[in-house]
Design a protein around this motif. Structure first.
Motif, mmCIF file in Angstrom:
data_model
loop_
_atom_site.group_PDB
_atom_site.id
_atom_site.type_symbol
_atom_site.label_atom_id
_atom_site.label_comp_id
_atom_site.label_asym_id
_atom_site.label_seq_id
_atom_site.Cartn_x
_atom_site.Cartn_y
_atom_site.Cartn_z
ATOM 1 N N ASP A 143 0.270 36.450 19.474
ATOM 2 C CA ASP A 143 -0.677 35.621 20.215
ATOM 3 C C ASP A 143 -0.588 35.914 21.712
ATOM 4 O OD1 ASP A 143 -2.535 33.240 20.488
ATOM 5 O OD2 ASP A 143 -0.823 32.554 21.656
ATOM 6 N N ALA A 144 0.639 36.050 22.218
ATOM 7 C CA ALA A 144 0.820 36.358 23.639
ATOM 8 C C ALA A 144 0.212 37.720 23.973
ATOM 9 C CB ALA A 144 2.303 36.325 23.990
ATOM 10 N N LEU A 145 0.419 38.689 23.083
ATOM 11 C CA LEU A 145 -0.145 40.028 23.301
ATOM 12 C C LEU A 145 -1.668 39.967 23.312
ATOM 13 C CD1 LEU A 145 0.144 43.105 23.517
ATOM 14 C CD2 LEU A 145 0.327 43.186 21.016
ATOM 15 N N ASN A 146 -2.237 39.232 22.352
ATOM 16 C CA ASN A 146 -3.689 39.122 22.254
ATOM 17 C C ASN A 146 -4.279 38.392 23.470
ATOM 18 O OD1 ASN A 146 -6.215 39.378 20.610
ATOM 19 N ND2 ASN A 146 -6.125 37.139 20.696
ATOM 20 N N ASP A 147 -3.480 37.469 24.038
ATOM 21 C CA ASP A 147 -3.958 36.677 25.174
ATOM 22 C C ASP A 147 -3.674 37.350 26.511
ATOM 23 O OD1 ASP A 147 -5.287 34.060 25.566
ATOM 24 O OD2 ASP A 147 -3.533 33.601 26.789
ATOM 25 N N GLY A 148 -3.041 38.523 26.478
ATOM 26 C CA GLY A 148 -2.751 39.236 27.711
ATOM 27 C C GLY A 148 -1.506 38.755 28.434
ATOM 28 N N ASP A 149 -0.717 37.915 27.753
ATOM 29 C CA ASP A 149 0.536 37.443 28.355
ATOM 30 C C ASP A 149 1.624 38.450 27.991
ATOM 31 O OD1 ASP A 149 2.697 36.114 29.349
ATOM 32 O OD2 ASP A 149 2.282 34.201 28.353
ATOM 33 N N PHE A 150 1.623 39.570 28.703
ATOM 34 C CA PHE A 150 2.476 40.686 28.315
ATOM 35 C C PHE A 150 3.964 40.389 28.482
ATOM 36 C CE2 PHE A 150 -1.410 43.260 29.702
ATOM 37 C CZ PHE A 150 -1.950 43.194 28.418
ATOM 38 N N ASP A 151 4.307 39.627 29.488
ATOM 39 C CA ASP A 151 5.724 39.310 29.701
ATOM 40 C C ASP A 151 6.272 38.489 28.534
ATOM 41 O OD1 ASP A 151 5.746 40.660 32.098
ATOM 42 O OD2 ASP A 151 5.366 38.872 33.319
ATOM 43 N N GLU A 152 5.509 37.490 28.090
ATOM 44 C CA GLU A 152 5.946 36.671 26.955
ATOM 45 C C GLU A 152 6.006 37.502 25.683
ATOM 46 O OE1 GLU A 152 6.927 33.258 24.526
ATOM 47 O OE2 GLU A 152 7.297 33.968 26.575
ATOM 48 N N ALA A 153 5.024 38.358 25.489
ATOM 49 C CA ALA A 153 5.022 39.225 24.306
ATOM 50 C C ALA A 153 6.245 40.139 24.316
ATOM 51 C CB ALA A 153 3.742 40.043 24.259
ATOM 52 N N GLN A 154 6.537 40.723 25.473
ATOM 53 C CA GLN A 154 7.709 41.591 25.595
ATOM 54 C C GLN A 154 8.989 40.826 25.271
ATOM 55 O OE1 GLN A 154 8.007 44.811 26.241
ATOM 56 N NE2 GLN A 154 10.253 44.809 26.364
ATOM 57 N N ARG A 155 9.092 39.613 25.781
ATOM 58 C CA ARG A 155 10.294 38.799 25.551
ATOM 59 C C ARG A 155 10.484 38.527 24.060
ATOM 60 N NH1 ARG A 155 11.868 33.791 24.453
ATOM 61 N NH2 ARG A 155 9.720 33.075 24.165
ATOM 62 N N VAL A 156 9.412 38.139 23.371
ATOM 63 C CA VAL A 156 9.519 37.783 21.952
ATOM 64 C C VAL A 156 9.810 39.017 21.101
ATOM 65 C CG1 VAL A 156 8.288 36.822 19.975
ATOM 66 C CG2 VAL A 156 8.035 35.767 22.227
ATOM 67 N N PHE A 157 9.099 40.109 21.348
ATOM 68 C CA PHE A 157 9.325 41.315 20.548
ATOM 69 C C PHE A 157 10.740 41.853 20.754
ATOM 70 C CE2 PHE A 157 4.512 42.092 20.968
ATOM 71 C CZ PHE A 157 4.266 41.290 19.860
ATOM 72 N N LYS A 158 11.253 41.727 21.960
ATOM 73 C CA LYS A 158 12.629 42.188 22.229
ATOM 74 C C LYS A 158 13.637 41.331 21.458
ATOM 75 C CE LYS A 158 15.726 43.622 25.971
ATOM 76 N NZ LYS A 158 16.938 43.117 25.328
ATOM 77 N N LEU A 159 13.356 40.020 21.361
ATOM 78 C CA LEU A 159 14.236 39.145 20.577
ATOM 79 C C LEU A 159 14.301 39.606 19.127
ATOM 80 C CD1 LEU A 159 13.313 35.567 21.882
ATOM 81 C CD2 LEU A 159 15.476 36.778 22.208
ATOM 82 N N LEU A 160 13.144 39.954 18.579
ATOM 83 C CA LEU A 160 13.113 40.420 17.191
ATOM 84 C C LEU A 160 13.840 41.756 17.040
ATOM 85 C CD1 LEU A 160 9.467 39.535 16.074
ATOM 86 C CD2 LEU A 160 11.583 38.609 15.121
ATOM 87 N N LEU A 161 13.600 42.661 17.965
ATOM 88 C CA LEU A 161 14.228 43.978 17.879
ATOM 89 C C LEU A 161 15.744 43.905 18.016
ATOM 90 C CD1 LEU A 161 11.717 46.149 19.933
ATOM 91 C CD2 LEU A 161 12.320 46.464 17.534
ATOM 92 N N ASP A 162 16.213 43.006 18.852
ATOM 93 C CA ASP A 162 17.654 42.911 19.112
ATOM 94 C C ASP A 162 18.390 42.107 18.043
ATOM 95 O OD1 ASP A 162 17.215 44.357 21.378
ATOM 96 O OD2 ASP A 162 17.324 42.652 22.761
ATOM 97 N N ASN A 163 17.648 41.388 17.208
ATOM 98 C CA ASN A 163 18.273 40.530 16.196
ATOM 99 C C ASN A 163 18.470 41.327 14.904
ATOM 100 O OD1 ASN A 163 19.106 38.554 14.431
ATOM 101 N ND2 ASN A 163 17.635 37.040 15.137
ATOM 102 N N LEU A 164 19.705 41.713 14.632
ATOM 103 C CA LEU A 164 19.992 42.518 13.447
ATOM 104 C C LEU A 164 19.836 41.726 12.158
ATOM 105 C CD1 LEU A 164 23.121 44.512 14.687
ATOM 106 C CD2 LEU A 164 20.705 45.186 14.741
#
Length: 241
Positions: free
Chosen positions: A173-194
């Motif tokens: 939703d953040a990515l679709n809304d252009g909130d790139f910082d929030e999108a980056q934060r959330v995707f990084k959380l997923l990537l870093d969570n083993l």
């Protein structure tokens, strides 16, 4: 003589049995009556329960057929009416189905219906979380980020069964809304969570690529390796005279 003693012994036993019966006949009869009555009551209860379940199943199927036929308004009304006097399990399921049908025509009412299930303390936690997730998805379809974040945010807990799904949806939703910082934060959380599912982490990686493309940026180039130091010239040899 042995016959006489045997007869006396049998008489004594008969007298003892008669005395025992006189003493305990009332509790024995009462216990037998209670066992028979209890068995009959249990059988009656089971038959009524099965009859109620069968009737509930027929009513639920009738409402589901309306939904299958594309009659969303009629189906929602049928599910709501059924939920009012259905057995508990059926009632909760019917409330969720009614909300699903409402979402096709009135998303605000659908969100309110899902919220009512999510806030019902008599409903088990897993079903409450399902209702929150569906309310968040409807809000996402509606384009209301605030409503979506309120509901999906509650699912992002340490032991939430839908925490990774909620994070993924919030990031998208953040990515679709252009909130790139929030999108980056959330995707990084997923990537870093083993502990996150492997497929979801792969998708998060793909989302980050989309994020970079949306930003118009390019992958950060690797820093050039430091140049090797020039060799120190050897001191000239001194000739011997």
């Amino acid at each position: 003589m042995s016959d006489i003693f045997r007869e006396v012994d049998e008489d004594v036993r008969r007298d003892q049995a008669a005395n025992l019966w006189k003493r305990y006949q009332t509790p024995v009869i009462v216990a037998a009556v209670l066992i028979v009555a209890g068995t009959a009551a249990w059988t009656f209860y089971e038959n009524k329960r099965l009859e109620a379940a069968f009737a509930a199943n027929l009513r639920y199927d009738a409402a589901a057929e309306l939904a299958t036929a594309g009659k969303a308004t009629e189906a929602a009304a049928a599910f709501e009416a059924f939920a009012k006097d259905a057995p508990k399990g059926y009632a909760t399921l019917a409330r969720l189905r009614a909300a699903e049908e409402l979402a096709k025509s009135d998303k605000d009412k659908a969100i309110a219906a899902f919220d009512a299930v999510a806030q019902d303390k008599s409903v088990d936690r897993l079903t409450q979380d399902v209702a929150k997730l569906r309310a968040g998805l409807v809000a996402l379809e509606q384009g209301d980020r605030s409503k979506m974040a309120d509901r999906l945010g509650e699912l992002v807990t340490a032991d939430g069964p839908f925490r990774y799904t909620a994070q993924e949806l919030i990031g998208l939703d953040a990515l679709n809304d252009g909130d790139f910082d929030e999108a980056q934060r959330v995707f990084k959380l997923l990537l870093d969570n083993l502990d996150a599912p492997h497929a979801m982490r792969q998708r998060a990686s793909a989302y980050q690529a989309l994020l970079n493309a949306a930003r118009g940026g390019k992958p950060t180039p690797a820093a050039p390796a430091p140049a090797a130091p020039a060799p120190t010239p050897a001191a000239p040899a001194v000739e011997a005279k």
